[in-house]
Write a protein that holds these residues in place. Structure first.
Motif, PDB file in Angstrom:
ATOM      1  N   SER A  19      23.188  11.638  33.399  1.00  0.00           N
ATOM      2  CA  SER A  19      23.528  11.131  32.064  1.00  0.00           C
ATOM      3  C   SER A  19      24.558  10.017  32.160  1.00  0.00           C
ATOM      4  O   SER A  19      24.438   8.977  31.499  1.00  0.00           O
ATOM      5  N   PHE A  20      25.573  10.234  33.005  1.00  0.00           N
ATOM      6  CA  PHE A  20      26.602   9.208  33.156  1.00  0.00           C
ATOM      7  C   PHE A  20      26.019   7.945  33.776  1.00  0.00           C
ATOM      8  O   PHE A  20      26.352   6.827  33.368  1.00  0.00           O
ATOM      9  N   THR A 172      26.395   9.361  27.061  1.00  0.00           N
ATOM     10  CA  THR A 172      26.509  10.455  28.037  1.00  0.00           C
ATOM     11  C   THR A 172      26.283  11.800  27.365  1.00  0.00           C
ATOM     12  O   THR A 172      25.541  12.648  27.879  1.00  0.00           O
ATOM     13  N   SER A 176      23.002  14.113  27.950  1.00  0.00           N
ATOM     14  CA  SER A 176      23.248  15.450  28.501  1.00  0.00           C
ATOM     15  C   SER A 176      22.573  16.511  27.659  1.00  0.00           C
ATOM     16  O   SER A 176      21.952  17.442  28.185  1.00  0.00           O
TER      17      SER A 176
END
Length: 461
Positions: A19-20, A172, A176
């Protein structure tokens, strides 16, 4: 084998990193294609306004004015054609700036160092405290041409980056959440399959399939165990149905005989006929009694809280008494019996152990051929004793030998086709021996069968 816990942790960490990374790429693209040019344009306007103010106010002290502007959050560099250089505000980390750039600005061109700054990973260029990462504008003051280079101070840039960091954070979080839902689906899927299989099993459908038995974690192990349990339940169900069929026949047969001979006994008979019919009725009653006894024993010892009534007694004497009881049956079939027994005191439930020897000796007699032989051997060791009972009857096939201790199982061969039975005897034997921490195994061939009992002595001597 990776545990489900490790997989869950690794998946969660993977989701966070992925996600990051995605948010990182999106934010970087946003900076490179939008924010970078916007920042260059905004600072170009500010630099032009500063230059316009200086040129419109010839009486102002340029150094003092630029120092005041720098104090509001800017870094500046001022150069003229005479190699005079001045810095205002925080110092630059890198002072390298091509002389050609300075000359071009002195000649009236605007230098777009921010927009043309080398595209590096993420937004490092946004914070690069270098002279090349500035906006350069020409300034004329008091008849002198200057080149003014300006960029926001690092502290001011952090305020301007709130939007970018906000986008990065939101992306993010959203990614997530989405990835957690997707991963949860794959984690829950095998559990859902197990739940559906449980419903089918409860409905009597044993055709369990499509379970993730190849997974190398707890769910894979659970699925494998469930599949084995389903097969075992199906097998037990089949055995019980077969048992009901067999026991119904075995019970119905003596009942029919008793009923038939009872009618005959009410008719005029000779003394010999009456004796023969009475003996037949007694024999059938004994058969029924044996079956009910076995069922009662099995039902009793099945309870986990069954209390063994242990006592110290001589095992040799118990076996010798049982041999005498079977002597007439052995003689009737023309069998030869030999035994080698040692004086051995054991601590056990005498009645239950008598059931063990009775079942094993009964089988050796029933399944032995005419003129065959039976051998009983007992060997005493320090902590246990071993009893072997062998016969010369037809052996047990390799498929059945692993199942003969299963409840209700009867070998479907010539060994049992002419002999009545319930399929409970050996399961009772095994259960009783387990209660006494003993064991039993069987070895069989076409020349006969050998049952070996290993029993702890546990004497009170």
């Amino acid at each position: 084998m990776k545990s489900l816990y490790v997989k869950f942790v690794m998946m969660t960490l993977g989701i966070m990193i992925l996600s990051f990374f995605i948010a990182f790429v999106v934010s970087n693209a946003y900076y490179q294609f939008n924010l970078k040019d916007s920042n260059d344009e905004k600072n170009t306007v500010i630099a032009a306004e500063i230059a316009e103010f200086i040129e419109g106010n010839p009486d102002v002290q340029i150094e003092d004015y630029l120092s005041t502007v720098a104090a509001s959050g800017y870094q500046m560099y001022l150069a003229d054609g005479e190699a005079h250089k001045s810095f205002f505000g925080a110092d630059f980390n890198d002072h390298n700036l091509s002389s050609n750039v300075v000359k071009s600005v002195l000649n009236g061109e605007t230098y777009h160092g921010m927009a043309n700054f080398e595209a590096e990973i993420f937004v490092t260029g946004f914070f690069a405290n270098e002279l090349t990462n500035t906006i350069g504008v020409p300034v004329n003051h008091d008849g002198t041409a200057y080149a003014l280079f300006i960029r926001p101070d690092i502290n001011l840039l952090f305020n301007e980056m709130h939007l970018l960091f906000g986008i990065l954070f939101m992306l993010t979080v959203l990614l997530s959440i989405v990835l957690v839902f997707i991963s949860a689906h794959f984690l829950i899927k095998p559990v859902a399959k197990l739940s559906e299989a449980t419903k089918l099993l409860a409905a009597g459908d044993y055709s369990v399939h499509d379970l993730d038995t190849n997974r190398q974690d707890e769910l894979g192990e659970l699925s494998s165990n469930f599949a084995r349990m389903s097969r075992q339940i199906e097998y037990n169900d089949k055995i019980q149905k077969d048992f009901i069929s067999n026991i119904s026949h075995d019970i119905q047969s003596p009942l029919s005989s008793i009923k038939g001979y009872n009618k005959l006994l009410n008719k005029p008979l000779t003394a010999a006929e009456r004796t023969e019919y009475t003996e037949t009725v007694d024999f059938e009653i004994d058969r029924l009694s044996t079956m009910t006894e076995q069922l009662l024993v099995l039902s009793s010892i099945d309870h986990e809280d069954y209390l063994l009534r242990k006592e110290s007694y001589n095992l040799k004497e118990q076996l010798e008494r049982l041999i005498k009881v079977y002597e007439w049956k052995i003689n009737e079939k023309g069998l030869m019996l030999s035994h080698k027994l040692q004086d051995t005191e054991i601590m056990a439930d005498k009645a239950l152990m008598n059931t063990v020897w009775d079942n094993l000796l009964s089988n050796a007699v029933k399944y032995n051929g005419d003129a065959g032989s039976i051998d009983i051997e007992m060997t005493r060791y320090k902590a246990h004793t071993v009893i072997r009972i062998s016969d010369t009857g037809e052996g047990i096939d390799t498929v059945s030998i692993d199942k003969i201790f299963d409840r209700f199982y009867r070998v479907d061969t010539a060994r049992t086709s002419s002999v009545s039975g319930t399929g409970l005897g050996l399961s009772i034997v095994k259960k009783i021996l387990e209660l006494h921490n003993g064991s039993i195994n069987v070895r069989s061939s076409e020349n006969g069968t050998v049952f070996t009992v290993r029993l702890p002595v546990d004497t009170a001597e």
